[in-house]
Scaffold this motif. Sequence first.
Motif, mmCIF file in Angstrom:
data_model
loop_
_atom_site.group_PDB
_atom_site.id
_atom_site.type_symbol
_atom_site.label_atom_id
_atom_site.label_comp_id
_atom_site.label_asym_id
_atom_site.label_seq_id
_atom_site.Cartn_x
_atom_site.Cartn_y
_atom_site.Cartn_z
ATOM 1 N N SER A 129 -2.186 6.100 53.814
ATOM 2 C CA SER A 129 -2.132 7.401 53.837
ATOM 3 C C SER A 129 -1.093 7.566 52.728
ATOM 4 N N ARG A 130 0.005 6.485 52.479
ATOM 5 C CA ARG A 130 0.923 6.271 51.575
ATOM 6 C C ARG A 130 0.168 5.816 49.949
ATOM 7 N N LEU A 131 -0.830 5.573 49.546
ATOM 8 C CA LEU A 131 -1.403 5.772 48.564
ATOM 9 C C LEU A 131 -2.104 7.773 48.395
ATOM 10 N N TYR A 132 -2.364 8.354 48.780
ATOM 11 C CA TYR A 132 -2.778 9.333 48.877
ATOM 12 C C TYR A 132 -1.336 10.836 48.832
ATOM 13 N N ARG A 133 -0.345 9.432 49.357
ATOM 14 C CA ARG A 133 1.305 10.760 49.295
ATOM 15 C C ARG A 133 1.622 10.106 47.489
ATOM 16 N N HIS A 134 1.350 9.706 46.617
ATOM 17 C CA HIS A 134 1.681 8.847 45.348
ATOM 18 C C HIS A 134 0.884 10.080 44.840
ATOM 19 N N ASP A 139 1.617 19.255 51.018
ATOM 20 C CA ASP A 139 1.278 19.487 51.660
ATOM 21 C C ASP A 139 -0.033 18.323 51.764
ATOM 22 N N MET A 140 -0.631 17.621 50.983
ATOM 23 C CA MET A 140 -1.920 16.751 50.690
ATOM 24 C C MET A 140 -2.902 17.215 51.242
ATOM 25 N N GLN A 141 -3.430 18.296 49.615
ATOM 26 C CA GLN A 141 -4.599 18.743 50.021
ATOM 27 C C GLN A 141 -4.729 18.243 49.154
ATOM 28 N N TYR A 142 -6.352 17.384 49.335
ATOM 29 C CA TYR A 142 -7.407 16.320 49.140
ATOM 30 C C TYR A 142 -8.742 17.674 48.583
ATOM 31 N N SER A 143 -8.163 18.604 47.810
ATOM 32 C CA SER A 143 -9.759 19.613 47.044
ATOM 33 C C SER A 143 -8.487 20.038 46.658
ATOM 34 N N SER A 339 -2.074 12.920 36.471
ATOM 35 C CA SER A 339 -0.437 12.114 35.732
ATOM 36 C C SER A 339 0.108 12.041 37.036
ATOM 37 N N ARG A 340 0.389 12.392 38.093
ATOM 38 C CA ARG A 340 1.013 11.378 39.312
ATOM 39 C C ARG A 340 -0.047 10.188 39.599
ATOM 40 N N PHE A 341 -1.092 9.941 39.807
ATOM 41 C CA PHE A 341 -0.771 8.278 39.668
ATOM 42 C C PHE A 341 -0.451 7.790 38.969
ATOM 43 N N ALA A 342 -0.563 8.387 37.962
ATOM 44 C CA ALA A 342 -0.034 7.171 36.461
ATOM 45 C C ALA A 342 1.399 6.802 36.943
ATOM 46 N N SER A 343 2.145 7.657 37.251
ATOM 47 C CA SER A 343 3.649 8.044 37.136
ATOM 48 C C SER A 343 4.314 6.997 38.633
ATOM 49 N N VAL A 346 2.832 2.037 39.749
ATOM 50 C CA VAL A 346 3.273 0.520 40.315
ATOM 51 C C VAL A 346 3.582 0.296 41.512
ATOM 52 N N PRO A 347 4.029 1.191 42.270
ATOM 53 C CA PRO A 347 4.010 1.339 44.254
ATOM 54 C C PRO A 347 2.263 1.293 44.699
ATOM 55 N N VAL A 348 1.391 1.292 44.086
ATOM 56 C CA VAL A 348 0.511 1.454 44.001
ATOM 57 C C VAL A 348 -0.659 0.134 44.139
ATOM 58 N N ALA A 349 -0.252 -0.287 43.367
ATOM 59 C CA ALA A 349 -0.427 -1.968 42.781
ATOM 60 C C ALA A 349 -0.192 -2.562 43.883
ATOM 61 N N ARG A 350 1.539 -2.188 44.032
ATOM 62 C CA ARG A 350 1.595 -3.220 45.099
ATOM 63 C C ARG A 350 1.129 -2.949 46.224
#
Length: 424
Positions: A129-134, A139-143, A339-343, A346-350
Amino acid sequence: MAPVLLDRAFARFITAGRLEIHYPDGDRRVHVGRDGPQAAMRIADGATVRALLLNPALKVGEAYMAGTLQPVGCTLYDLLHVLMLNVMASAPAGERVLAPLRHMGRRWLHYNTRRRARRNVAHHYDLDSRLYRHFLDEDMQYSCGYFPTGTETLAQAQAAKKHHLAAKLHLVRPGLGVLDVGCGWGGMALTLARDYGAVVTGITLSHEQLLVARRRAREAGLEHRVRFELMDYRAVAPRQYDRIISIGMFEHVGVAHYPTFFAAMREALRPDGVMVLHSIGRVEGPGVTNPWIARHIFPGGYSPAVSEAVAAVEKAGLWLTDCEIWRLHYARTIAHWRSRFASQRVPVARLYGERFCRMFEFYLVVSELAFRVQGHLNFQLQLTRDIGAVPLARDYMLGRHAPAAPSAMAGPWESPRYAAALRI
């Protein structure tokens, strides 16, 4: 010979914009159509040349993941903008052979039995779930978010989406029982309980989402109003609910199961109940899922034409009491996610490594462009069993014209969160 054949294919394919191609042998070719976006790419080896020639819809993404296809002097978005814009005008030669075969087999590809549905959901939604929080909002709305003016922040757009859908549920009093089908990490269920006084049951097939949703309910002090269960939509009966909401789940049902889905929803809905379905769709009629998306992102997934959904609604004996089409709202939402994923790359790659990051970048870009240049949309269907379950006019759906709050609780239109969502 393969580079020559591929270049001939590109010469026929590029009818809009400009594409410059750097081949493995050092050759550079440029193909120009009418005015449009521009990009360049480098192909690293002969194997990638052959793969792109035979199965481009699958292999462009896989080559980018492997690093054997790279944008040159431009972004991945620029490159895919050129490619996806031209797909709409003229499919590559390999696709003209493969696409009809995919369409013939789509009922099998989307034949999501209970076991298969659980496996499909785990592939994407049981990631850490840390992936999606990034990259999602708090509120973690994935839609799809709702951008009435186009100037909303991601958080504002997601809050506006939730309240827009809640208005369509016609929650006339506190204490109504609501079923949230495909509840994700619980954001919509918690909003309905906290701001509308609903008693909500959220169901999901994702173990990871279930854990997060239950923790959020405890932390919010809403366990008495919200519960979350690991459950397939086909297992809801014999329980019935005053309201049913489903956001971004219908894309995982599969064409072969539409009759089963709507029959199950009809059975779970009280005779005077209201259901709202929010789904991705497509403007050009029935189609197939991109094979790269089907293999790497959403196995068993399919975004239906509105006509496919409505036909199944009719067969289930439900009233379609309202339909709304959102066009570029999801493109704006995904632009925020990119944009948020790009920022947070680094933590996603970890967490998952470089190849995963490239896969996820590709996924977000093709998804955004599907809404910008390839006819994808969102649709919302309001469904009832009874002809008189909702008012004759749809004014009640507009938050600014909400009725007076019930005496038992402050109405959601009086809450600070709702006011902020409508401050546009």
